[in-house]
Design a protein around this motif. Structure first.
Motif, PDB file in Angstrom:
ATOM      1  N   GLN A 141       0.688  -1.238  -0.086  1.00 52.07           N
ATOM      2  CA  GLN A 141       0.113   0.071   0.098  1.00 52.07           C
ATOM      3  C   GLN A 141       1.013   1.135   0.019  1.00 52.07           C
ATOM      4  O   GLN A 141       0.505   2.264  -0.834  1.00 52.07           O
ATOM      5  CB  GLN A 141      -0.824   0.094   1.074  1.00 52.07           C
ATOM      6  N   CYS A 142       2.050   1.412   0.939  1.00 49.38           N
ATOM      7  CA  CYS A 142       2.814   2.560   0.866  1.00 49.38           C
ATOM      8  C   CYS A 142       3.441   2.663  -0.557  1.00 49.38           C
ATOM      9  O   CYS A 142       3.621   3.953  -0.869  1.00 49.38           O
ATOM     10  CB  CYS A 142       3.986   2.094   1.851  1.00 49.38           C
ATOM     11  N   PHE A 143       3.729   1.743  -1.162  1.00 46.74           N
ATOM     12  CA  PHE A 143       4.616   1.900  -2.532  1.00 46.74           C
ATOM     13  C   PHE A 143       3.571   2.036  -3.859  1.00 46.74           C
ATOM     14  O   PHE A 143       3.971   2.045  -4.725  1.00 46.74           O
ATOM     15  CB  PHE A 143       5.692   0.877  -2.668  1.00 46.74           C
ATOM     16  N   GLN A 144       2.189   2.075  -3.613  1.00 42.36           N
ATOM     17  CA  GLN A 144       1.410   2.073  -4.748  1.00 42.36           C
ATOM     18  C   GLN A 144       1.614   3.563  -5.422  1.00 42.36           C
ATOM     19  O   GLN A 144       2.119   4.402  -4.784  1.00 42.36           O
ATOM     20  CB  GLN A 144      -0.089   2.094  -4.185  1.00 42.36           C
ATOM     21  N   ASN A 145       1.294   3.844  -6.538  1.00 44.90           N
ATOM     22  CA  ASN A 145       1.670   4.842  -7.151  1.00 44.90           C
ATOM     23  C   ASN A 145       1.070   6.191  -6.561  1.00 44.90           C
ATOM     24  O   ASN A 145       1.616   7.179  -6.665  1.00 44.90           O
ATOM     25  CB  ASN A 145       1.007   4.859  -8.620  1.00 44.90           C
ATOM     26  N   LEU A 148       3.233   6.918  -4.046  1.00 49.32           N
ATOM     27  CA  LEU A 148       4.901   7.257  -4.408  1.00 49.32           C
ATOM     28  C   LEU A 148       4.880   8.607  -4.707  1.00 49.32           C
ATOM     29  O   LEU A 148       5.941   9.518  -4.754  1.00 49.32           O
ATOM     30  CB  LEU A 148       4.956   6.519  -5.502  1.00 49.32           C
ATOM     31  N   ALA A 149       3.871   9.286  -5.144  1.00 45.75           N
ATOM     32  CA  ALA A 149       3.715  10.600  -5.610  1.00 45.75           C
ATOM     33  C   ALA A 149       4.249  11.561  -4.310  1.00 45.75           C
ATOM     34  O   ALA A 149       4.819  12.760  -4.599  1.00 45.75           O
ATOM     35  CB  ALA A 149       2.366  11.189  -6.146  1.00 45.75           C
ATOM     36  N   ILE A 150       3.612  11.322  -3.217  1.00 43.03           N
ATOM     37  CA  ILE A 150       3.927  12.072  -1.957  1.00 43.03           C
ATOM     38  C   ILE A 150       5.307  11.576  -1.642  1.00 43.03           C
ATOM     39  O   ILE A 150       6.247  12.524  -1.410  1.00 43.03           O
ATOM     40  CB  ILE A 150       3.000  11.571  -1.065  1.00 43.03           C
ATOM     41  N   LEU A 151       6.024  10.381  -1.615  1.00 37.21           N
ATOM     42  CA  LEU A 151       7.112   9.940  -0.917  1.00 37.21           C
ATOM     43  C   LEU A 151       8.340  10.438  -2.081  1.00 37.21           C
ATOM     44  O   LEU A 151       9.188  10.469  -1.199  1.00 37.21           O
ATOM     45  CB  LEU A 151       7.158   8.442  -0.945  1.00 37.21           C
ATOM     46  N   LEU A 152       7.980  10.695  -3.259  1.00 36.72           N
ATOM     47  CA  LEU A 152       9.089  10.821  -4.279  1.00 36.72           C
ATOM     48  C   LEU A 152       9.308  12.438  -4.412  1.00 36.72           C
ATOM     49  O   LEU A 152       9.972  12.737  -5.406  1.00 36.72           O
ATOM     50  CB  LEU A 152       8.964  10.067  -5.093  1.00 36.72           C
ATOM     51  N   GLU A 153       8.718  13.139  -3.713  1.00 35.96           N
ATOM     52  CA  GLU A 153       8.754  14.640  -3.952  1.00 35.96           C
ATOM     53  C   GLU A 153      10.116  15.280  -3.908  1.00 35.96           C
ATOM     54  O   GLU A 153      10.241  16.259  -4.828  1.00 35.96           O
ATOM     55  CB  GLU A 153       7.729  15.486  -2.682  1.00 35.96           C
ATOM     56  N   ASN A 154      10.827  14.850  -3.162  1.00 39.30           N
ATOM     57  CA  ASN A 154      12.252  15.272  -3.119  1.00 39.30           C
ATOM     58  C   ASN A 154      13.329  14.653  -4.052  1.00 39.30           C
ATOM     59  O   ASN A 154      14.484  14.742  -4.071  1.00 39.30           O
ATOM     60  CB  ASN A 154      12.898  15.157  -1.617  1.00 39.30           C
ATOM     61  N   CYS A 444       8.971  -9.088  -4.024  1.00 37.99           N
ATOM     62  CA  CYS A 444       9.536  -8.166  -3.040  1.00 37.99           C
ATOM     63  C   CYS A 444       8.331  -6.875  -3.217  1.00 37.99           C
ATOM     64  O   CYS A 444       8.113  -6.579  -4.299  1.00 37.99           O
ATOM     65  CB  CYS A 444      10.582  -7.413  -3.764  1.00 37.99           C
ATOM     66  N   PRO A 445       7.716  -6.569  -2.134  1.00 38.86           N
ATOM     67  CA  PRO A 445       6.629  -5.353  -2.193  1.00 38.86           C
ATOM     68  C   PRO A 445       7.109  -4.117  -2.627  1.00 38.86           C
ATOM     69  O   PRO A 445       6.374  -3.383  -2.746  1.00 38.86           O
ATOM     70  CB  PRO A 445       6.034  -5.593  -0.642  1.00 38.86           C
ATOM     71  N   GLY A 446       8.484  -3.911  -2.714  1.00 39.48           N
ATOM     72  CA  GLY A 446       9.000  -2.628  -2.927  1.00 39.48           C
ATOM     73  C   GLY A 446       9.409  -2.383  -4.305  1.00 39.48           C
ATOM     74  O   GLY A 446      10.003  -1.443  -4.574  1.00 39.48           O
ATOM     75  N   SER A 447       8.906  -3.340  -5.024  1.00 39.50           N
ATOM     76  CA  SER A 447       9.569  -3.350  -6.570  1.00 39.50           C
ATOM     77  C   SER A 447       9.107  -2.213  -7.146  1.00 39.50           C
ATOM     78  O   SER A 447       9.875  -1.466  -7.928  1.00 39.50           O
ATOM     79  CB  SER A 447       9.234  -4.669  -7.068  1.00 39.50           C
ATOM     80  N   ASN A 448       7.777  -1.752  -7.050  1.00 41.65           N
ATOM     81  CA  ASN A 448       7.275  -0.393  -7.529  1.00 41.65           C
ATOM     82  C   ASN A 448       8.125   0.807  -7.199  1.00 41.65           C
ATOM     83  O   ASN A 448       8.486   1.601  -7.899  1.00 41.65           O
ATOM     84  CB  ASN A 448       6.018  -0.412  -7.183  1.00 41.65           C
ATOM     85  N   LEU A 449       8.517   0.869  -5.865  1.00 42.53           N
ATOM     86  CA  LEU A 449       9.470   2.093  -5.781  1.00 42.53           C
ATOM     87  C   LEU A 449      11.108   1.929  -6.111  1.00 42.53           C
ATOM     88  O   LEU A 449      11.111   2.836  -6.719  1.00 42.53           O
ATOM     89  CB  LEU A 449       9.907   1.809  -4.247  1.00 42.53           C
ATOM     90  N   VAL A 450      11.371   0.664  -6.324  1.00 44.21           N
ATOM     91  CA  VAL A 450      12.847   0.485  -7.053  1.00 44.21           C
ATOM     92  C   VAL A 450      12.772   0.984  -8.595  1.00 44.21           C
ATOM     93  O   VAL A 450      13.731   1.540  -8.816  1.00 44.21           O
ATOM     94  CB  VAL A 450      13.250  -0.701  -6.773  1.00 44.21           C
ATOM     95  N   LEU A 451      11.935   0.559  -9.086  1.00 45.52           N
ATOM     96  CA  LEU A 451      11.703   0.582 -10.602  1.00 45.52           C
ATOM     97  C   LEU A 451      11.293   2.331 -10.886  1.00 45.52           C
ATOM     98  O   LEU A 451      11.971   2.780 -11.728  1.00 45.52           O
ATOM     99  CB  LEU A 451      10.512  -0.014 -11.309  1.00 45.52           C
TER     100      LEU A 451
END
Length: 505
Positions: A141-145, A148-154, A444-451
């Motif tokens: 859930q954390c790494f859903q798109n 990610l828009a919030i998490l990857l602001e920086n 891996c549940p974090g694959s979306n983050l890594v890609l």
């Protein structure tokens, strides 16, 4: 049979203690040989005779950081199903792979060690799907798109710092160790995403940064070795060399880095905590009591997420540079696509990275050839598998590997060649056998983050620079060795970046 051998042992040694010392190991060996060839559930599967009797060949390959090569060589020699160790098989059959990694299978003993940290079991360490499901679901859930828009602001800020470093090296004509510098960038990104860390390793490569990297490397290597090799921790603690003891101690001190980071996270005062994964996880756990983690146990999860979220992206980015500087035509195509997506270097829209087909193809092709977790991923079968008419029953340990699946000639013609174009018209079988993040119920549940990280990193790097081969004394083939996660044989991946933001070539 065991009772029969015990009676022999008793009669042979009733009058002679020295006879006991000789007879006991010999009879134990006889028992293992008889079991392996007459009673083992995999006695009909081809493979080396020694591997049927003992795990020593596999453990030796693991200690030599050649676990993947050992398993792949056996597949090439014996066929699509092979004995890897007593009551343990390895295969490259994709139908068997679906069963090996479904919800009925459970992880092997290795994961109990690799997936626990000072008494705290983390997501990787739960042996069954149902034990791991709560924490896995929260991470997914954390790494859903939308998150990610919030998490990857920086993210763009971190990438720009990296571009600035490469710009300085380019002006000086220096080469860059991709393994080292991409790891700094990836750790900056992932610590920001995971717990809002503001300190930058890219800007601070002094003693504190060096210590952190040393601990991180030790965690990846030592934690896997001690989990695969029984007694390794006891032996190194009491009899190991200075080098091995340092590796063990540095791994243990990763806890210091995680607890320090947690302390900084707690002391952020009025600063917002809604833009990091740690806050999201604690918030979700507070609403749903099916998964709660005491705050003092969080460092274990922080270490796990940091390793999972940075190693793959950093090494893959370095491998992409290595591949593209040796395939200039592919690099030209990629840079042309990036220039069209971001024509103004001063107004990059990194959201475009999500829809660039050749960029995606370059990433997937690199991870096919050089996956970060290349070797056998072990499971106790929950259901039987059948390969070439040979049935392997439940309970046996079975595995496939990303390295071998990615080199199936029947799926990827000219499989040893770097050819991103193959992904522009990918087949279902290509996707099934592309498993750098694992496959099935425990992928891996974090694959979306890594890609997503990789798309941003590669976009900004190759929009600003072209990569050319380094001088001969720094050039080397890209060969991997591994315990669990892969490293380069040379320990480096040298690349020369040439600043070129205004022309494709």
């Amino acid at each position: 049979m065991y009772s029969f051998l015990s009676n022999i042992l008793q009669r042979a040694t009733s009058q002679n203690i020295s006879g006991l010392l000789i007879a006991a190991p010999l009879l134990h060996l006889c028992y293992k040989i008889i079991y392996a060839f007459l009673f083992s559930p995999v006695r009909h599967v081809p493979g080396p005779w020694l591997s049927r009797v003992t795990r020593l060949p596999l453990l030796y390959a693991t200690l030599k950081l050649q676990r993947t090569a050992y398993a792949d060589d056996l597949i090439q020699k014996y066929g699509p199903l092979v004995v890897l160790a007593p009551d343990q098989v390895h295969t490259n059959d994709q139908e068997a792979m679906k069963i090996i990694y479904d919800r009925t299978s459970s992880k092997s003993h290795f994961y109990e060690g690799m997936g626990s940290w000072k008494g705290v079991t983390v997501t990787l360490g739960f042996k069954t799907y149902h034990e791991a499901a709560p924490s896995r679901n929260y991470l997914i859930q954390c790494f859903q798109n939308r998150n990610l828009a919030i998490l990857l602001e920086n993210l763009e800020t971190h990438c720009q710092r990296f571009v600035d470093v490469l710009e300085k090296k380019s002006k000086l004509g220096e080469c860059t160790d991709g393994v080292y510098w991409f790891r700094l960038l990836a750790l900056d990104i992932v610590t920001d995403v995971l717990w809002g860390e503001e300190k930058s390793l890219l800007l601070n490569t002094g003693n504190s940064g060096t210590a952190f990297l040393r601990r991180f490397h030790a965690f990846s290597k030592w934690n896997a070795l001690k989990s695969f090799i029984p007694g390794a921790d006891f032996y190194v603690r009491n009899f190991g060399s200075f080098e091995w003891k340092t590796l063990r101690n540095d791994c243990s001190d990763m806890d210091v880095s995680a607890r320090d980071a947690l302390g900084r996270w707690k002391n952020r005062g009025e600063q917002s905590h809604d833009r990091d994964v740690l806050s999201m996880l604690l918030g979700m756990g507070g609403k749903d009591k099916s998964w709660t983690v005491p705050i003092d146990d969080m460092p274990a999860y922080m270490v796990e997420m940091m390793a999972a979220g940075s190693s793959t992206s950093s090494h893959t980015a370095a491998f992409i540079c290595w591949a593209l500087m040796r395939h200039p035509e592919a690099q030209k195509i990629l840079r042309k696509e990036l220039f069209e997506a971001s024509p103004d270097i001063n107004a990059l829209d990194l959201k475009n990275t999500q829809t660039l087909p050749y960029l995606e193809a370059v990433i997937k092709e690199t991870m096919r050839l050089w996956p970060m977790i290349p070797g056998p991923l072990e499971r106790h079968l929950g259901k039987s598998i059948t390969v070439n008419g040979m049935i392997v029953p439940p309970g046996v340990i079975a595995s496939t590997s990303a390295y071998t699946q990615g080199r199936l000639e029947s799926v990827y013609p000219n499989a040893e060649e770097f050819c991103p174009e193959r992904w522009l018209n990918e087949s279902e079988d290509m996707n099934i056998n592309w498993i750098p993040f694992g496959t099935g119920s425990r992928a891996c549940p974090g694959s979306n983050l890594v890609l997503t990280e990789l798309r941003y990193i590669v976009h900004m790097t190759f929009r600003n620079f072209k990569a050319v081969p380094p001088p001969p004394d720094q050039d080397s083939d890209l060969e991997l060795k591994d315990v669990f996660a892969a490293v380069t044989t040379a320990g480096h991946c040298w690349v020369k970046f040439v600043s070129q933001p205004d022309a494709i070539w």
